[in-house]
Design an enzyme around this catalytic site. Structure first.
Site, PDB file in Angstrom:
ATOM      1  N   SER A  53      -6.762  -3.680  14.339  1.00 24.16           N
ATOM      2  CA  SER A  53      -6.223  -3.025  15.532  1.00 24.16           C
ATOM      3  C   SER A  53      -7.287  -2.643  16.561  1.00 24.16           C
ATOM      4  O   SER A  53      -7.118  -2.882  17.757  1.00 24.16           O
ATOM      5  CB  SER A  53      -5.421  -1.790  15.116  1.00 24.16           C
ATOM      6  OG  SER A  53      -6.229  -0.906  14.357  1.00 24.16           O
TER       7      SER A  53
ATOM      8  N   LYS B 286     -11.937  -7.626   5.836  1.00 22.43           N
ATOM      9  CA  LYS B 286     -11.346  -6.758   6.855  1.00 22.43           C
ATOM     10  C   LYS B 286     -12.264  -5.587   7.141  1.00 22.43           C
ATOM     11  O   LYS B 286     -12.717  -4.957   6.188  1.00 22.43           O
ATOM     12  CB  LYS B 286     -10.013  -6.252   6.301  1.00 22.43           C
ATOM     13  CG  LYS B 286      -9.289  -5.292   7.184  1.00 22.43           C
ATOM     14  CD  LYS B 286      -8.059  -4.804   6.478  1.00 22.43           C
ATOM     15  CE  LYS B 286      -7.420  -3.722   7.328  1.00 22.43           C
ATOM     16  NZ  LYS B 286      -6.249  -3.168   6.741  1.00 22.43           N
TER      17      LYS B 286
ATOM     18  N   CYS C 219       0.863  -1.191   0.000  1.00 25.33           N
ATOM     19  CA  CYS C 219       0.000   0.000   0.000  1.00 25.33           C
ATOM     20  C   CYS C 219       0.893   1.233   0.000  1.00 25.33           C
ATOM     21  O   CYS C 219       2.108   1.125   0.149  1.00 25.33           O
ATOM     22  CB  CYS C 219      -0.919   0.001   1.213  1.00 25.33           C
ATOM     23  SG  CYS C 219      -2.286   1.183   1.027  1.00 25.33           S
TER      24      CYS C 219
ATOM     25  N   TYR D  48      -3.181  -9.460  15.960  1.00 27.97           N
ATOM     26  CA  TYR D  48      -2.191  -9.003  16.934  1.00 27.97           C
ATOM     27  C   TYR D  48      -2.201  -9.913  18.162  1.00 27.97           C
ATOM     28  O   TYR D  48      -1.336  -9.794  19.019  1.00 27.97           O
ATOM     29  CB  TYR D  48      -2.473  -7.540  17.319  1.00 27.97           C
ATOM     30  CG  TYR D  48      -2.540  -6.642  16.096  1.00 27.97           C
ATOM     31  CD1 TYR D  48      -1.372  -6.184  15.497  1.00 27.97           C
ATOM     32  CD2 TYR D  48      -3.762  -6.307  15.500  1.00 27.97           C
ATOM     33  CE1 TYR D  48      -1.420  -5.409  14.350  1.00 27.97           C
ATOM     34  CE2 TYR D  48      -3.822  -5.529  14.355  1.00 27.97           C
ATOM     35  CZ  TYR D  48      -2.650  -5.081  13.781  1.00 27.97           C
ATOM     36  OH  TYR D  48      -2.692  -4.324  12.630  1.00 27.97           O
TER      37      TYR D  48
ATOM     38  N   CYS E  13      -3.976   6.265   0.099  1.00 31.76           N
ATOM     39  CA  CYS E  13      -3.415   5.010  -0.415  1.00 31.76           C
ATOM     40  C   CYS E  13      -3.053   5.100  -1.893  1.00 31.76           C
ATOM     41  O   CYS E  13      -2.715   4.101  -2.518  1.00 31.76           O
ATOM     42  CB  CYS E  13      -4.403   3.871  -0.188  1.00 31.76           C
ATOM     43  SG  CYS E  13      -4.910   3.720   1.536  1.00 31.76           S
TER      44      CYS E  13
ATOM     45  N   GLU F 100     -16.775  -6.948  -5.285  1.00 30.72           N
ATOM     46  CA  GLU F 100     -15.329  -6.716  -5.078  1.00 30.72           C
ATOM     47  C   GLU F 100     -14.560  -8.037  -5.114  1.00 30.72           C
ATOM     48  O   GLU F 100     -13.519  -8.152  -5.746  1.00 30.72           O
ATOM     49  CB  GLU F 100     -15.083  -6.047  -3.714  1.00 30.72           C
ATOM     50  CG  GLU F 100     -15.472  -4.578  -3.644  1.00 30.72           C
ATOM     51  CD  GLU F 100     -14.433  -3.667  -4.287  1.00 30.72           C
ATOM     52  OE1 GLU F 100     -13.408  -4.161  -4.785  1.00 30.72           O
ATOM     53  OE2 GLU F 100     -14.667  -2.449  -4.304  1.00 30.72           O
TER      54      GLU F 100
ATOM     55  N   ARG G 157      -3.643   3.276  12.563  1.00 28.53           N
ATOM     56  CA  ARG G 157      -3.179   4.526  11.945  1.00 28.53           C
ATOM     57  C   ARG G 157      -2.253   5.266  12.898  1.00 28.53           C
ATOM     58  O   ARG G 157      -1.346   5.977  12.468  1.00 28.53           O
ATOM     59  CB  ARG G 157      -4.384   5.361  11.508  1.00 28.53           C
ATOM     60  CG  ARG G 157      -5.106   4.683  10.357  1.00 28.53           C
ATOM     61  CD  ARG G 157      -6.304   5.441   9.852  1.00 28.53           C
ATOM     62  NE  ARG G 157      -6.995   4.638   8.836  1.00 28.53           N
ATOM     63  CZ  ARG G 157      -8.130   4.974   8.252  1.00 28.53           C
ATOM     64  NH1 ARG G 157      -8.719   6.116   8.579  1.00 28.53           N
ATOM     65  NH2 ARG G 157      -8.686   4.189   7.348  1.00 28.53           N
TER      66      ARG G 157
ATOM     67  N   CYS H 138      -0.197   4.265   1.789  1.00 22.52           N
ATOM     68  CA  CYS H 138      -0.628   5.274   2.771  1.00 22.52           C
ATOM     69  C   CYS H 138       0.407   5.584   3.859  1.00 22.52           C
ATOM     70  O   CYS H 138       0.461   6.701   4.356  1.00 22.52           O
ATOM     71  CB  CYS H 138      -1.967   4.916   3.385  1.00 22.52           C
ATOM     72  SG  CYS H 138      -1.978   3.357   4.257  1.00 22.52           S
TER      73      CYS H 138
ATOM     74  N   ARG I 119     -11.216   7.795   3.587  1.00 19.63           N
ATOM     75  CA  ARG I 119     -10.935   6.788   2.557  1.00 19.63           C
ATOM     76  C   ARG I 119     -12.222   6.228   1.948  1.00 19.63           C
ATOM     77  O   ARG I 119     -12.226   5.154   1.348  1.00 19.63           O
ATOM     78  CB  ARG I 119     -10.133   5.641   3.170  1.00 19.63           C
ATOM     79  CG  ARG I 119      -8.805   6.043   3.794  1.00 19.63           C
ATOM     80  CD  ARG I 119      -7.814   4.891   3.676  1.00 19.63           C
ATOM     81  NE  ARG I 119      -6.873   4.756   4.759  1.00 19.63           N
ATOM     82  CZ  ARG I 119      -5.836   5.559   4.971  1.00 19.63           C
ATOM     83  NH1 ARG I 119      -5.639   6.616   4.201  1.00 19.63           N
ATOM     84  NH2 ARG I 119      -5.013   5.331   5.979  1.00 19.63           N
TER      85      ARG I 119
ATOM     86  N   LYS J 193     -12.611  -4.673   1.887  1.00 12.41           N
ATOM     87  CA  LYS J 193     -12.064  -3.844   2.963  1.00 12.41           C
ATOM     88  C   LYS J 193     -12.995  -2.658   3.183  1.00 12.41           C
ATOM     89  O   LYS J 193     -13.186  -1.829   2.291  1.00 12.41           O
ATOM     90  CB  LYS J 193     -10.669  -3.364   2.565  1.00 12.41           C
ATOM     91  CG  LYS J 193      -9.997  -2.498   3.621  1.00 12.41           C
ATOM     92  CD  LYS J 193      -8.576  -2.151   3.217  1.00 12.41           C
ATOM     93  CE  LYS J 193      -7.906  -1.236   4.222  1.00 12.41           C
ATOM     94  NZ  LYS J 193      -6.551  -0.862   3.805  1.00 12.41           N
TER      95      LYS J 193
HETATM   96  C1  PBG Z   1      -3.789   0.518   4.913  1.00 11.87           C
HETATM   97  C2  PBG Z   1      -3.972  -0.483   5.958  1.00 11.87           C
HETATM   98  C3  PBG Z   1      -4.887  -0.372   7.001  1.00 11.87           C
HETATM   99  C4  PBG Z   1      -4.672  -1.444   7.855  1.00 11.87           C
HETATM  100  C5  PBG Z   1      -3.704  -2.246   7.279  1.00 11.87           C
HETATM  101  N1  PBG Z   1      -3.266  -1.633   6.084  1.00 11.87           N
HETATM  102  C6  PBG Z   1      -6.013   0.473   7.290  1.00 11.87           C
HETATM  103  C7  PBG Z   1      -6.247   1.818   6.827  1.00 11.87           C
HETATM  104  O1  PBG Z   1      -5.700   2.745   7.443  1.00 11.87           O
HETATM  105  O2  PBG Z   1      -6.995   1.981   5.868  1.00 11.87           O
HETATM  106  C8  PBG Z   1      -5.416  -1.599   9.141  1.00 11.87           C
HETATM  107  C9  PBG Z   1      -5.003  -2.651  10.023  1.00 11.87           C
HETATM  108  C10 PBG Z   1      -5.488  -2.563  11.404  1.00 11.87           C
HETATM  109  O3  PBG Z   1      -6.317  -1.717  11.785  1.00 11.87           O
HETATM  110  O4  PBG Z   1      -5.035  -3.397  12.186  1.00 11.87           O
HETATM  111  N2  PBG Z   1      -3.481   0.216   3.712  1.00 11.87           N
END
Ligand code: PBG
Length: 309
Positions: free
Chosen positions: A258, A232, A104, A297, A114, A217, A189, A106, A201, A179
């Site tokens: 997260s 996700k 990615c 995690y 992104c 998708e 983030r 971002c 986004r 996603k």
């Molecule tokens: C971005 C990306 C994100 C996560 C993994 N890769 C999210 C985003 O900010 O759009 C999120 C993972 C998480 O929250 O654990 N490409």
């Protein structure tokens, strides 16, 4: 007798552990909003890798947190960038580890989006070129799997074409197919320093209210040659996971993100829930919903709980 008739079993092999790698030396720093998750610099990563190996976890997904950010996210496809160096290091010293590269822009763009921005909009096709370049640089560094997460339309065919042309025909694509534009990404983030500096986004990530869009998708990624499909976040989207598993004959990955981690950690630290049983219940629910693999995690914690049994 309960175990005799149990339908869903979580295995260590199902778990993928995310790693955040920063530039510099001597860094091991806890992420404020994710207790137990650390930023490592490459010179200290052995600590973490040895623990992962000793717990029996076989796969990691690597996220880079670079110092240099610019308009076009050039550190993302820098051949000596933080992710590329990490992949090369891990493959040299831990050859049995399956290394997945998150692909990615971002974390690498100064605006935090992104893709490439023009007049306040993200340009789909121009972003695909940079994303493809990123994927090739990661494959060249030795990544076993490329996991594109930027949600541009056509990213699987663009990356597949780029990898094939560069000679990486045997490197599979784990597509972040479904996603959602989710508030559950908040702590990530913070960890990855990747909040968008303007807007949100929602023009490229999905509306949490949509189910048919998830099918479209995933369908397009399937047709473009994705080797794994991902949903996700996980917990608020178990119905979507079941839908994907029933429709597409590909390994399905749940990303237990997260915010889902931090909520449980916070409640457990307050003594409000029993961490061990709630973590296992939650991960089991994702497998029951159809996930074959789980990026989480909690991977190290879950591996420990599985050993205790
Ligand atoms: C971005 C990306 C994100 C996560 C993994 N890769 C999210 C985003 O900010 O759009 C999120 C993972 C998480 O929250 O654990 N490409």
């Amino acid at each position: 007798m309960r175990s005799l008739v149990r339908e869903t079993v979580l295995h260590k092999e199902d778990l993928i552990y995310p790693l955040f790698i920063v530039e510099g030396e001597g860094v091991k720093k806890e992420v404020g909003s994710m207790p137990g998750v650390f930023h490592y610099s490459l010179d200290r990563l052995d600590e973490e890798l040895n623990e992962i190996v000793s717990l029996g976890i076989k796969s990691i997904i690597v996220f880079g947190v670079p110092q240099h950010k610019d308009e076009r996210g050039s550190s993302a496809y820098d051949e000596s960038g933080v992710v590329q160096s990490t992949i090369a290091y891990v493959k040299e010293h831990y050859p049995e580890m399956t290394v997945i590269a998150d692909t990615c822009l971002c974390q690498y763009t100064d605006h935090g989006h992104c893709g490439v921005i023009h007049d306040g909009d993200v340009l789909n096709d121009e972003s695909l070129e940079l994303l493809t370049q990123t994927a090739i640089s990661q494959a060249k560094a030795g990544a076993d799997i490329i996991a594109p997460s930027n949600m541009m339309d056509g990213f699987v065919s663009a990356i597949r074409g780029g990898l094939d042309e560069a000679g990486y025909t045997d490197v599979p694509i784990m597509s972040y197919a479904v996603k959602y534009a989710s508030s559950f990404y908040g702590p990530f983030r913070d960890a990855a320093h990747s909040s968008p500096q303007f807007g949100d986004r929602k023009t490229y990530q999905m509306d949490p209210a949509n189910r048919l869009e998830a099918i479209r998708e995933a369908q397009s990624d399937y047709e473009e040659g994705a080797d794994f499909l991902m949903v996700k976040p996980a917990l608020a989207y178990l119905d979507i996971m079941r839908e994907m598993k029933d429709r597409f004959p590909l390994p399905l990955v749940a990303y237990n993100v997260s915010g889902e981690y931090s909520m449980i950690k916070a409640a457990a630290m307050n003594g409000w829930v029993d961490e061990k049983s709630i973590v296992m219940e939650k991960l089991t629910s994702m497998k029951r919903a159809g996930a074959d693999l789980i990026i989480t995690y909690f991977a190290k914690d879950a591996a420990r709980y599985l050993d205790e049994k």
